[in-house]
Design a protein around this motif. Sequence first.
Motif, PDB file in Angstrom:
ATOM      1  N   GLN A  68       0.850  -1.190   0.000  1.00  0.00           N
ATOM      2  CA  GLN A  68       0.000   0.000   0.000  1.00  0.00           C
ATOM      3  C   GLN A  68       0.884   1.238   0.000  1.00  0.00           C
ATOM      4  O   GLN A  68       1.913   1.274   0.669  1.00  0.00           O
ATOM      5  CB  GLN A  68      -0.919   0.015   1.228  1.00  0.00           C
ATOM      6  N   LEU A  69       0.473   2.243  -0.767  1.00  0.00           N
ATOM      7  CA  LEU A  69       1.199   3.499  -0.876  1.00  0.00           C
ATOM      8  C   LEU A  69       0.346   4.619  -0.309  1.00  0.00           C
ATOM      9  O   LEU A  69      -0.831   4.759  -0.663  1.00  0.00           O
ATOM     10  CB  LEU A  69       1.535   3.786  -2.344  1.00  0.00           C
ATOM     11  N   PHE A  70       0.934   5.392   0.611  1.00  0.00           N
ATOM     12  CA  PHE A  70       0.268   6.538   1.207  1.00  0.00           C
ATOM     13  C   PHE A  70       1.154   7.766   1.025  1.00  0.00           C
ATOM     14  O   PHE A  70       2.331   7.627   0.698  1.00  0.00           O
ATOM     15  CB  PHE A  70       0.027   6.299   2.708  1.00  0.00           C
ATOM     16  N   ASP A  71       0.623   8.947   1.266  1.00  0.00           N
ATOM     17  CA  ASP A  71       1.445  10.148   1.147  1.00  0.00           C
ATOM     18  C   ASP A  71       2.553  10.176   2.193  1.00  0.00           C
ATOM     19  O   ASP A  71       3.569  10.830   2.026  1.00  0.00           O
ATOM     20  CB  ASP A  71       0.596  11.420   1.214  1.00  0.00           C
ATOM     21  N   TRP A  72       2.410   9.423   3.287  1.00  0.00           N
ATOM     22  CA  TRP A  72       3.423   9.361   4.340  1.00  0.00           C
ATOM     23  C   TRP A  72       4.380   8.185   4.196  1.00  0.00           C
ATOM     24  O   TRP A  72       5.314   8.037   4.969  1.00  0.00           O
ATOM     25  CB  TRP A  72       2.777   9.341   5.717  1.00  0.00           C
ATOM     26  N   HIS A  74       5.291   3.898   2.329  1.00  0.00           N
ATOM     27  CA  HIS A  74       4.899   2.592   1.786  1.00  0.00           C
ATOM     28  C   HIS A  74       4.831   1.571   2.915  1.00  0.00           C
ATOM     29  O   HIS A  74       5.687   1.564   3.798  1.00  0.00           O
ATOM     30  CB  HIS A  74       5.940   2.084   0.788  1.00  0.00           C
TER      31      HIS A  74
END
Length: 92
Positions: A68-72, A74
Amino acid sequence: MSLEVAYTKHSLTCFHFGSAYLLVEQSDGNSRQENGHNKNPTVLRFDVTNLEAAATELESKGVSVERQLFDWGHIGVFSDPDGNRCELKFAP
């Protein structure tokens, strides 16, 4: 990625975990489904310097890892054999 085993007994294994230890007790069941947050709100997160290599190593042992990739950052999400949520997090 691995932890050094401190000792094992009938239904548990104790791992060295930095300056602490991680005690894992075997349950009666074997679940590949994640326990919901209401059943177990705890997440065990492991910082890794190479998320893809760590995820691939787990997958080679039969563990499904969802990246999953988030702005904060991986993460790689997986469940232990009892369905408890665990995560890998890229930490350079």
